[in-house]
Design a protein around this motif. Structure first.
Motif, PDB file in Angstrom:
ATOM      1  N   UNK A   1      39.749  22.815  39.787  1.00  0.00           N
ATOM      2  CA  UNK A   1      38.772  24.109  40.067  1.00  0.00           C
ATOM      3  C   UNK A   1      39.730  24.923  40.041  1.00  0.00           C
ATOM      4  N   UNK A   2      40.067  26.005  40.654  1.00  0.00           N
ATOM      5  CA  UNK A   2      40.940  26.857  41.125  1.00  0.00           C
ATOM      6  C   UNK A   2      40.488  26.234  43.169  1.00  0.00           C
TER       7      UNK A   2
ATOM      8  N   UNK B   1      44.588  29.398  39.400  1.00  0.00           N
ATOM      9  CA  UNK B   1      43.367  29.884  39.593  1.00  0.00           C
ATOM     10  C   UNK B   1      43.154  28.839  37.678  1.00  0.00           C
ATOM     11  N   UNK B   2      42.212  28.885  37.222  1.00  0.00           N
ATOM     12  CA  UNK B   2      41.342  28.652  36.332  1.00  0.00           C
ATOM     13  C   UNK B   2      41.098  26.955  36.441  1.00  0.00           C
TER      14      UNK B   2
ATOM     15  N   UNK C   1      39.246  27.077  31.458  1.00  0.00           N
ATOM     16  CA  UNK C   1      39.331  27.814  31.163  1.00  0.00           C
ATOM     17  C   UNK C   1      40.783  28.313  30.996  1.00  0.00           C
ATOM     18  N   UNK C   2      41.227  30.019  30.962  1.00  0.00           N
ATOM     19  CA  UNK C   2      42.977  30.849  31.122  1.00  0.00           C
ATOM     20  C   UNK C   2      43.610  29.880  32.730  1.00  0.00           C
TER      21      UNK C   2
ATOM     22  N   UNK D   1      48.763  32.616  46.738  1.00  0.00           N
ATOM     23  CA  UNK D   1      48.540  31.414  46.569  1.00  0.00           C
ATOM     24  C   UNK D   1      49.065  30.166  47.452  1.00  0.00           C
ATOM     25  N   UNK D   2      49.242  30.537  48.963  1.00  0.00           N
ATOM     26  CA  UNK D   2      48.518  29.535  49.762  1.00  0.00           C
ATOM     27  C   UNK D   2      47.001  30.325  50.409  1.00  0.00           C
ATOM     28  N   UNK D   3      46.181  30.748  50.150  1.00  0.00           N
ATOM     29  CA  UNK D   3      44.875  31.168  50.217  1.00  0.00           C
ATOM     30  C   UNK D   3      44.477  30.449  48.682  1.00  0.00           C
ATOM     31  N   UNK D   4      44.513  30.471  47.829  1.00  0.00           N
ATOM     32  CA  UNK D   4      44.194  30.029  46.675  1.00  0.00           C
ATOM     33  C   UNK D   4      44.048  28.407  46.771  1.00  0.00           C
ATOM     34  N   UNK D   5      44.958  27.466  47.565  1.00  0.00           N
ATOM     35  CA  UNK D   5      45.275  26.264  47.074  1.00  0.00           C
ATOM     36  C   UNK D   5      45.955  26.047  48.834  1.00  0.00           C
TER      37      UNK D   5
END
Length: 818
Positions: free
Chosen positions: A416-417, A398-399, A440-441, A350-354
């Motif tokens: 986006x993500x 994600x998504x 997207x999902x 989560x922290x890597x993606x956001x």
């Protein structure tokens, strides 16, 4: 004396004592260093007989150091016994001045010149050694203090406690009964309090034992040469400067950041903010190998958390496996989308993606996830729609999603993500300015507004980024749909966010144009001097802009713009705005259209002013202006829906009240005869459904909500504490007994009326207020019950446009239209 240990623990507070006790239990090689002459120095400075909380209640305690909610004296006695029973290897009056890493060990320097070495160092020194002071004019008078050791020492005094945290509230509560006590809280509520403190505070205010001012900051202190009070505190409130004579001020403002100390030890931080927390691993290890940081210094202020961390860090150093106490709850939360990975792995992902969530400490992220919803959406799903009244905030794990600002189905922006959305409703409290739809999902984290406000207040880097994005959003919504991404970012980066108190001018009639003002939150009135008096022309709510007329015409300001309530506005400087207008014909066309519309509206006003007026009509421009000013004074500036009664039509049949009572369990939500009146228009005692509802602040069971169409309502979990009634500035909430709604007979259903409810007072009183009949398809019954069309439900923009005779859209719901 030995100079080297496997583990050296610095600080004998709850975290350090826990670590030392577990180390002793495991027969580890350790030494505990304490700067004071006794353990638990912070708790030792608590007020006498203070109840020490054991929060969070659901968190199990793992350490051999016992702890439960108890009086300060009992906690200290228990821990001193543990120190003796476990023969804790502790050295008092030992102040550490430095920590450095050598090739083999960590070296600890003491103030007296002595030194130790260790394979592992646990830093558990807390943050209370460097208290924040009241840095205002007069803040150095002796009547200002930063500790409260013995509340019983003060009798028959007026005492102001500055600070709305747990310590300040506990001090204030301890002083009640023998003194008059007021709390000044800079926040808009007490959302950071422990539940027990919030409940005690609520009860004390309900009994009249304490009072508070919210969104209030001390400005200065002056000494009084005479009178009963030695000093006067001047404080800035949403309604202006408040003068508070008092005997003393107790300032509980927390501690200054410990960052400089840690940086001297070589510890790294994720951002440049002074209040940022150190970068730590899941096992509390810093970037300095072998140096561990636990407790308040690491961002874990609760005693129970620190005690658990002391246990966990010793287990880690000794090579024993250990799992965080809240893992099971998080595992359940993540089971819907990521059940094949461990909790720590998911949090890292989560922290890597956001990136925004990477600014949070591990504890803050865990708390955020536990209090948020995990939303899984399929392509085409709507997250929210334009004009919805939801105020939650979303992180995209994600998504991809589309943003639609206009009414068409063509996306105006793309998310986006790693990005986030919902910042405009978070800031303004008004309807969603656009629609967000999944492309997207998606995996989203939906976070409540209250929790986001708490994070924004504690994580300055997050506050700064959200402000920047909110500025960009309001620029795009107001003027920037035709700007490309590069130009939009450039405009937003040069924009200035300004805050205005209620009644403060954004600019004055006749001034040179300094720029275009985009209203981010709050609302403003626009007025002109006509025939020697100020005439209010119209009202502008958040999501709109003012100041374009001078930019288009090149002439001085056409009118004065003044904040109707506390207002934030984004200003684009005049020269920058003129460049944008010159390069963008679409924006120029929109501004020209608004300019011409204003001129036409003014011409209509002048025609109305010169036209003969009938008895009770509102054709006089001065009457229209006075009506607008009157309605602003009655809170229309922060309202989203207001009930009005035209007294020239009302026949006093009282059917509106009867219909309301019969629909809502016997208690009418309005009082037709009360409330101010002007020019035959009465504002009865009925909810305004404010942008930022005052009633939502300090509701212990979180029973007050906003429905998707904006209705503010109270659910069945109300406990009858009365906080909302006290916090509402318009006196529209009452405490009443609610009865079950009887079933309607066939003839009542045919006639469309509700059955009569018994008029008695037996039962438990709860808070009741207008909910705009949100569950009734036909709309508010008070309006529909009026036989002569005297009752109107209006939004403020529509009302003020109607009152001023403009050609803008008017949203009036009357009996004849229902």
């Amino acid at each position: 004396m030995r100079k080297h240990y496997n583990i050296i623990i610095i600080g004998a507070g709850p975290s350090g004592l826990s670590a030392a006790t577990r180390a002793a239990e495991q027969s580890a090689d350790y030494l505990l260093l304490e700067a004071a002459s006794a353990p638990a120095n912070t708790i030792r400075h608590y007020q006498r007989r203070k109840l020490v909380m054991a929060e969070p209640r659901a968190l199990p305690l793992r350490s051999p150091l016992p702890f439960s909610a108890s009086l300060r004296e009992n906690v200290l006695e228990t821990w001193e016994k543990i120190i003796a029973d476990y023969k804790i290897n502790i050295r008092y009056n030992t102040k550490v001045s430095g920590i450095s890493r050598t090739a083999k060990h960590l070296e600890i320097q003491l103030e007296d010149g002595e030194s130790f070495t260790a394979d592992n160092v646990i830093l558990a020194i807390g943050v209370q050694g460097n208290l924040r002071k009241l840095e205002i004019p007069g803040g150095d008078v002796p009547e200002v203090q930063y500790h409260l050791d013995d509340p019983d020492a003060y009798q028959n005094e007026t005492i102001v406690v500055v600070g709305g945290g747990d310590t300040g509230v506990e001090n204030a509560l301890a002083l009640t009964g023998r003194n008059q006590v007021m709390i000044l809280n800079r926040a808009e509520d007490f959302s950071n309090l422990k539940d027990s403190n919030l409940n005690h505070l609520t009860e004390a205010r309900q009994k009249g034992a304490i009072d508070w001012l919210l969104q209030t900051k001390p400005q200065s202190i002056e000494r009084n040469s005479s009178g009963d009070f030695p000093i006067t505190l001047f404080a800035s409130t949403p309604n202006g400067i408040e003068r508070i004579p008092c005997h003393r001020i107790i300032a509980r403002l927390g501690a200054l950041p410990s960052r400089p100390v840690l940086e001297n030890f070589g510890v790294a931080f994720p951002t440049a903010d002074a209040g940022a927390l150190p970068m730590l691993s899941a096992s509390y290890e810093s970037n300095v190998p072998g140096l561990y940081i636990i407790g308040a210094l690491a961002g874990y202020p609760l005693i129970k958390q620190g005690i658990n961390q002391g246990y966990e860090v010793i287990e880690h150093i000794l090579g024993n496996p250990v799992e965080s106490a809240d893992n099971e709850l998080l595992r359940e939360k993540f089971s819907s989308f990521c059940d094949d990975r461990g909790v720590d792995d998911v949090l890292v992902k989560i922290q890597k993606n956001v990136p925004l969530l990477a600014m949070l400490s591990t504890l803050q992220l865990r708390e955020l996830v536990l209090e948020s919803n995990i939303v899984l959406s399929e392509p085409g799903d709507y997250i929210f729609r334009r004009n919805d009244y939801s105020t939650t905030f979303f992180f995209i794990v994600e998504g991809e999603l589309d943003v639609l600002i206009d009414d068409d189905e063509h996306p105006d922006d793309h998310l986006k993500t790693g990005e986030f959305f919902g910042e405009m409703a978070l800031v303004s409290g008004r309807r969603r300015p656009g629609t967000v739809r999944a492309r997207t999902k998606c995996v989203l984290i939906e976070t409540p507004r209250r929790l986001m406000q708490k994070l924004i207040n504690s994580v300055q880097s997050m506050r700064r980024i959200l402000n920047e994005v909110a500025i960009k959003s309001v620029v795009q919504i107001c003027i920037g749909l035709s700007l490309d991404e590069e130009e939009l970012n450039d405009v937003a980066s040069h924009a200035i966010l300004k805050s205005f108190e209620a009644g403060e001018e954004l600019f004055h009639e006749g001034d040179d144009a300094d720029g275009l003002y985009l209203i981010q939150s709050g609302s403003v009135t626009v007025s002109r001097m006509i025939a020697g008096r100020e005439v209010v022309l119209f009202y502008v709510a958040a999501g709109n802009y003012v100041g374009e007329m001078s930019l288009v015409s090149g002439e001085p300001r056409y009118a004065t713009v003044r904040a109707a309530v506390a207002t934030d506005a984004v200003m684009i400087k005049a020269d920058r705005m003129r460049e944008i207008i010159a390069r963008n014909p679409e924006i120029r066309g929109a501004l020209d259209t608004r300019y011409l519309q204003h001129l036409q509206d003014q011409e209509k006003r002048e025609q109305l002013e010169n036209a003969p007026s009938g008895g009770g009509s509102l054709t006089s421009q001065s009457t229209q202006s006075n009506l607008i000013s009157f309605l602003i004074q009655q809170g229309v500036g922060e309202a989203t829906d207001v009930l009005l009664i035209d007294e020239s039509l009302c026949v006093r049949c009282n059917l509106c009240e009867d219909a309301c009572a019969n629909t809502h369990g016997g208690a009418s939500r309005l009082d037709r005869d009360t409330g101010p009146i002007f020019a035959n228009i009465r504002v009865p005692t009925s909810c305004r459904h404010c942008e930022h509802p005052h009633c939502m602040k300090d509701c212990p069971p979180d029973a007050i909500h906003r429905a998707p169409h904006g209705e503010v309502y109270i659910d069945d979990s109300c406990i009858g504490c009365g906080n909302c009634q006290q916090n509402c500035p318009y006196d529209v909430i009452q405490m009443a007994v609610i009865h079950e709604q009887p079933e309607r007979s066939l003839w009542q259903m045919l006639l469309g009326i509700q059955p009569k409810i018994p008029d008695d007072t037996e039962g438990t009183k709860v808070a009741v207020k207008c909910d705009m009949c949100k569950d009734i398809k036909e709309g508010p019954v008070c309006v529909r019950a009026c036989p002569v069309g005297a009752a109107l439900r209006v939004n403020p923009e529509g009302l003020l446009g109607y009152a001023s005779g403009t050609s803008g859209e008017v949203n009036l719901i009357g009996a004849n239209e229902a």
